[in-house]
Scaffold this motif. Sequence first.
Motif, PDB file in Angstrom:
ATOM      1  N   PHE A 173     -10.503  -8.612  -2.973  1.00 40.51           N
ATOM      2  CA  PHE A 173      -9.407  -7.758  -2.508  1.00 40.51           C
ATOM      3  C   PHE A 173      -9.536  -7.540  -0.998  1.00 40.51           C
ATOM      4  O   PHE A 173     -10.633  -7.290  -0.491  1.00 40.51           O
ATOM      5  CB  PHE A 173      -9.428  -6.412  -3.232  1.00 40.51           C
ATOM      6  CG  PHE A 173      -8.936  -6.480  -4.659  1.00 40.51           C
ATOM      7  CD1 PHE A 173      -7.711  -5.938  -5.010  1.00 40.51           C
ATOM      8  CD2 PHE A 173      -9.703  -7.091  -5.639  1.00 40.51           C
ATOM      9  CE1 PHE A 173      -7.256  -5.998  -6.322  1.00 40.51           C
ATOM     10  CE2 PHE A 173      -9.260  -7.160  -6.952  1.00 40.51           C
ATOM     11  CZ  PHE A 173      -8.022  -6.615  -7.294  1.00 40.51           C
TER      12      PHE A 173
ATOM     13  N   ILE B  10      -3.661  -6.302  -0.080  1.00 38.14           N
ATOM     14  CA  ILE B  10      -2.913  -5.044  -0.095  1.00 38.14           C
ATOM     15  C   ILE B  10      -2.362  -4.847   1.311  1.00 38.14           C
ATOM     16  O   ILE B  10      -3.093  -4.538   2.253  1.00 38.14           O
ATOM     17  CB  ILE B  10      -3.795  -3.851  -0.527  1.00 38.14           C
ATOM     18  CG1 ILE B  10      -4.309  -4.057  -1.959  1.00 38.14           C
ATOM     19  CG2 ILE B  10      -3.015  -2.554  -0.451  1.00 38.14           C
ATOM     20  CD1 ILE B  10      -5.621  -4.794  -2.045  1.00 38.14           C
TER      21      ILE B  10
ATOM     22  N   ALA C 115       0.815  -1.214   0.000  1.00 38.91           N
ATOM     23  CA  ALA C 115       0.000   0.000   0.000  1.00 38.91           C
ATOM     24  C   ALA C 115       0.846   1.260   0.000  1.00 38.91           C
ATOM     25  O   ALA C 115       0.359   2.342  -0.359  1.00 38.91           O
ATOM     26  CB  ALA C 115      -0.927   0.002   1.208  1.00 38.91           C
TER      27      ALA C 115
ATOM     28  N   ARG D  16      -3.661   5.599   0.356  1.00 37.88           N
ATOM     29  CA  ARG D  16      -4.784   4.664   0.215  1.00 37.88           C
ATOM     30  C   ARG D  16      -5.636   5.017  -0.999  1.00 37.88           C
ATOM     31  O   ARG D  16      -6.036   4.134  -1.770  1.00 37.88           O
ATOM     32  CB  ARG D  16      -5.636   4.676   1.488  1.00 37.88           C
ATOM     33  CG  ARG D  16      -4.934   4.101   2.710  1.00 37.88           C
ATOM     34  CD  ARG D  16      -5.839   4.126   3.928  1.00 37.88           C
ATOM     35  NE  ARG D  16      -5.171   3.556   5.096  1.00 37.88           N
ATOM     36  CZ  ARG D  16      -5.756   3.347   6.273  1.00 37.88           C
ATOM     37  NH1 ARG D  16      -7.043   3.673   6.422  1.00 37.88           N
ATOM     38  NH2 ARG D  16      -5.084   2.828   7.274  1.00 37.88           N
ATOM     39  N   ASP D  17      -5.941   6.294  -1.160  1.00 36.92           N
ATOM     40  CA  ASP D  17      -6.740   6.715  -2.326  1.00 36.92           C
ATOM     41  C   ASP D  17      -5.991   6.407  -3.618  1.00 36.92           C
ATOM     42  O   ASP D  17      -6.595   5.948  -4.601  1.00 36.92           O
ATOM     43  CB  ASP D  17      -7.046   8.206  -2.242  1.00 36.92           C
ATOM     44  CG  ASP D  17      -8.040   8.536  -1.130  1.00 36.92           C
ATOM     45  OD1 ASP D  17      -8.753   7.601  -0.700  1.00 36.92           O
ATOM     46  OD2 ASP D  17      -8.078   9.700  -0.692  1.00 36.92           O
TER      47      ASP D  17
ATOM     48  N   TRP E  47      -1.500  -1.621   5.128  1.00 35.66           N
ATOM     49  CA  TRP E  47      -2.622  -0.687   5.000  1.00 35.66           C
ATOM     50  C   TRP E  47      -2.677   0.285   6.175  1.00 35.66           C
ATOM     51  O   TRP E  47      -2.973   1.474   6.010  1.00 35.66           O
ATOM     52  CB  TRP E  47      -3.928  -1.470   4.890  1.00 35.66           C
ATOM     53  CG  TRP E  47      -5.122  -0.644   4.514  1.00 35.66           C
ATOM     54  CD1 TRP E  47      -6.213  -0.363   5.281  1.00 35.66           C
ATOM     55  CD2 TRP E  47      -5.342   0.004   3.258  1.00 35.66           C
ATOM     56  NE1 TRP E  47      -7.100   0.412   4.587  1.00 35.66           N
ATOM     57  CE2 TRP E  47      -6.595   0.653   3.335  1.00 35.66           C
ATOM     58  CE3 TRP E  47      -4.604   0.101   2.086  1.00 35.66           C
ATOM     59  CZ2 TRP E  47      -7.120   1.390   2.293  1.00 35.66           C
ATOM     60  CZ3 TRP E  47      -5.120   0.825   1.032  1.00 35.66           C
ATOM     61  CH2 TRP E  47      -6.369   1.468   1.141  1.00 35.66           C
TER      62      TRP E  47
ATOM     63  N   LYS F  19      -5.971   2.605  -4.526  1.00 36.86           N
ATOM     64  CA  LYS F  19      -7.289   2.158  -4.975  1.00 36.86           C
ATOM     65  C   LYS F  19      -7.541   2.590  -6.422  1.00 36.86           C
ATOM     66  O   LYS F  19      -8.108   1.825  -7.219  1.00 36.86           O
ATOM     67  CB  LYS F  19      -8.378   2.710  -4.051  1.00 36.86           C
ATOM     68  CG  LYS F  19      -8.456   1.995  -2.704  1.00 36.86           C
ATOM     69  CD  LYS F  19      -9.601   2.534  -1.858  1.00 36.86           C
ATOM     70  CE  LYS F  19      -9.723   1.766  -0.543  1.00 36.86           C
ATOM     71  NZ  LYS F  19     -10.836   2.276   0.296  1.00 36.86           N
ATOM     72  N   ARG F  20      -7.131   3.807  -6.762  1.00 35.50           N
ATOM     73  CA  ARG F  20      -7.286   4.262  -8.144  1.00 35.50           C
ATOM     74  C   ARG F  20      -6.417   3.423  -9.091  1.00 35.50           C
ATOM     75  O   ARG F  20      -6.854   3.051 -10.186  1.00 35.50           O
ATOM     76  CB  ARG F  20      -6.891   5.744  -8.257  1.00 35.50           C
ATOM     77  CG  ARG F  20      -7.850   6.712  -7.589  1.00 35.50           C
ATOM     78  CD  ARG F  20      -7.584   8.128  -8.051  1.00 35.50           C
ATOM     79  NE  ARG F  20      -6.204   8.545  -7.784  1.00 35.50           N
ATOM     80  CZ  ARG F  20      -5.793   9.132  -6.658  1.00 35.50           C
ATOM     81  NH1 ARG F  20      -6.682   9.381  -5.690  1.00 35.50           N
ATOM     82  NH2 ARG F  20      -4.536   9.497  -6.498  1.00 35.50           N
ATOM     83  N   GLU F  21      -5.189   3.112  -8.652  1.00 32.99           N
ATOM     84  CA  GLU F  21      -4.292   2.335  -9.507  1.00 32.99           C
ATOM     85  C   GLU F  21      -4.783   0.898  -9.684  1.00 32.99           C
ATOM     86  O   GLU F  21      -4.641   0.319 -10.763  1.00 32.99           O
ATOM     87  CB  GLU F  21      -2.881   2.342  -8.912  1.00 32.99           C
ATOM     88  CG  GLU F  21      -2.208   3.703  -9.006  1.00 32.99           C
ATOM     89  CD  GLU F  21      -0.827   3.690  -8.387  1.00 32.99           C
ATOM     90  OE1 GLU F  21      -0.500   2.710  -7.683  1.00 32.99           O
ATOM     91  OE2 GLU F  21      -0.072   4.656  -8.601  1.00 32.99           O
ATOM     92  N   ILE F  22      -5.370   0.329  -8.631  1.00 32.29           N
ATOM     93  CA  ILE F  22      -5.942  -1.015  -8.748  1.00 32.29           C
ATOM     94  C   ILE F  22      -7.072  -1.013  -9.774  1.00 32.29           C
ATOM     95  O   ILE F  22      -7.160  -1.900 -10.632  1.00 32.29           O
ATOM     96  CB  ILE F  22      -6.433  -1.510  -7.374  1.00 32.29           C
ATOM     97  CG1 ILE F  22      -5.236  -1.866  -6.477  1.00 32.29           C
ATOM     98  CG2 ILE F  22      -7.366  -2.712  -7.529  1.00 32.29           C
ATOM     99  CD1 ILE F  22      -5.621  -2.172  -5.039  1.00 32.29           C
ATOM    100  N   ALA F  23      -7.944   0.003  -9.692  1.00 33.07           N
ATOM    101  CA  ALA F  23      -9.064   0.086 -10.636  1.00 33.07           C
ATOM    102  C   ALA F  23      -8.572   0.271 -12.069  1.00 33.07           C
ATOM    103  O   ALA F  23      -9.194  -0.225 -13.017  1.00 33.07           O
ATOM    104  CB  ALA F  23      -9.988   1.233 -10.237  1.00 33.07           C
TER     105      ALA F  23
ATOM    106  N   TYR G  98      -7.609  -5.507   2.408  1.00 29.91           N
ATOM    107  CA  TYR G  98      -6.663  -4.486   2.860  1.00 29.91           C
ATOM    108  C   TYR G  98      -6.211  -4.883   4.262  1.00 29.91           C
ATOM    109  O   TYR G  98      -7.007  -4.877   5.211  1.00 29.91           O
ATOM    110  CB  TYR G  98      -7.326  -3.107   2.835  1.00 29.91           C
ATOM    111  CG  TYR G  98      -7.748  -2.723   1.428  1.00 29.91           C
ATOM    112  CD1 TYR G  98      -6.876  -2.029   0.597  1.00 29.91           C
ATOM    113  CD2 TYR G  98      -8.997  -3.094   0.922  1.00 29.91           C
ATOM    114  CE1 TYR G  98      -7.241  -1.705  -0.706  1.00 29.91           C
ATOM    115  CE2 TYR G  98      -9.363  -2.774  -0.378  1.00 29.91           C
ATOM    116  CZ  TYR G  98      -8.478  -2.076  -1.186  1.00 29.91           C
ATOM    117  OH  TYR G  98      -8.834  -1.777  -2.476  1.00 29.91           O
TER     118      TYR G  98
END
Length: 455
Positions: A322, A292, A266, A303-304, A295, A307-311, A324
């Motif tokens: 998934f 992940i 993370a 954290r934000d 965390w 999450k964007r990179e995972i999406a 955390y």
Amino acid sequence: MKPTIALVGRPNVGKSTLFNRLTKTRDALVADQPGLTRDRHYGHGKVGGKPYFVVDTGGFEPVVDEGIMVEMARQTLQAVDEADAVIFIVDGRVGVTPQDKLIAQHLRQVGRPVWVAVNKAEGMNQAVVTADFYELGLETPVAVSASHGEGVRELLHEVLSRFDDVEDEPAQDHPKFAVVGRPNVGKSTLVNAILGEERVIAFDQPGTTRDSIFIDFERNQAHYTIIDTAGVRRRGKINETIEKFSVIKTMQAVESANVAVLVLDAMQEVSDQDARLASFILETGRALVVAINKWEAASAEQRDRIKREIARKLAFLEFAKFHYISALSGHGVGDLFKSIDAAYAAAMIKIPTPKLTRVLQLAVERQQPPLSGKVRPKLRYAHQGGTNPPVIVVHGNALEQVPAAYWRYLEHTFIKTFKLQGTPLRVQYKLGANPYASDDRPGSKPNPRTKLRGA
């Protein structure tokens, strides 16, 4: 219960070579480099109808007081404590060393029978090569060659003669999951958190784990096998031959597992290497759970971002669960098992042909495949063609004309109906034979081609 035999000795005396000989495998990495093995490595063997466990250990440095060698020594001492017998391996070409004497002094105090295996004795006079090792004050030294197999069987017969005969335990079907990821994301820390003990070396240094370590354990009266693996770097950064073999062992561990637990950090971005490793898991058809890690230590911004990179980078893993977690504190680690169990159940599911065919027919009734010219493909029935991953084979006519979007529709229908959470699904089609076509005409036999897709 099978006797457990621990292999102990200073670095580079041939412990891993003997381990591979005793287990009739190539599970342990072997190279002409001291300190290659670091964690305890368990295997099974049998000689003369007598089964046994054997434990490979790292090079034993009894006097070190800092660095990774301390952790390796602790792992060796724990293996000796667990063992019923110890084979102390020494180098016949070097002779007795001061370190051998220190190790022998410790082994005389552990209360276990200890045999001295004088390794690398091929082509040498046995009486001469073993003479110096009597001074260690242990059992009669035995000359062996782990690489050639000379004297190994005789040594094993001697060791096992002290134990009662036991029968092989029947093989059990249970989840086997590999913990994989880039170096230093916390894989070994997660393995230790799952097991509740310092079973593998977790060290603040990338590349600490070099081999794949298979560990059997129980949790809530259920059996599991966990595999700790070496970190997988980007190909351009793999320089050492040893590291290249470690990556190969990791790939083999994924293929031998039922479920892969992909560990991300993370605190770092989702890299292209993470995506490539995820793609490899998908290509092998293994069920997947994503953890992940770190965390609790990550900031709100980190954290934000992840999450964007995972999406964005791992959108193709929509079938996976998934989590955390924090392996260091244990937060969220217990919840991993719900997903591992569910993914294993989905990967190993066996669906009767009538059920599959009914679901296929209902899907076709709701939405028929589109026309291809004047012909509409006919999907007649389906059966299961394999597990881990589940393979569904659809039979019919003109199936090569079915568009990719319709296959995705069928995939999602099967996934939703049979609750296949956590595993990729592969759908294949098989064309029916034309009974009126002559055998020498194209299309007169079933088309062997298949269409594969991940869920």
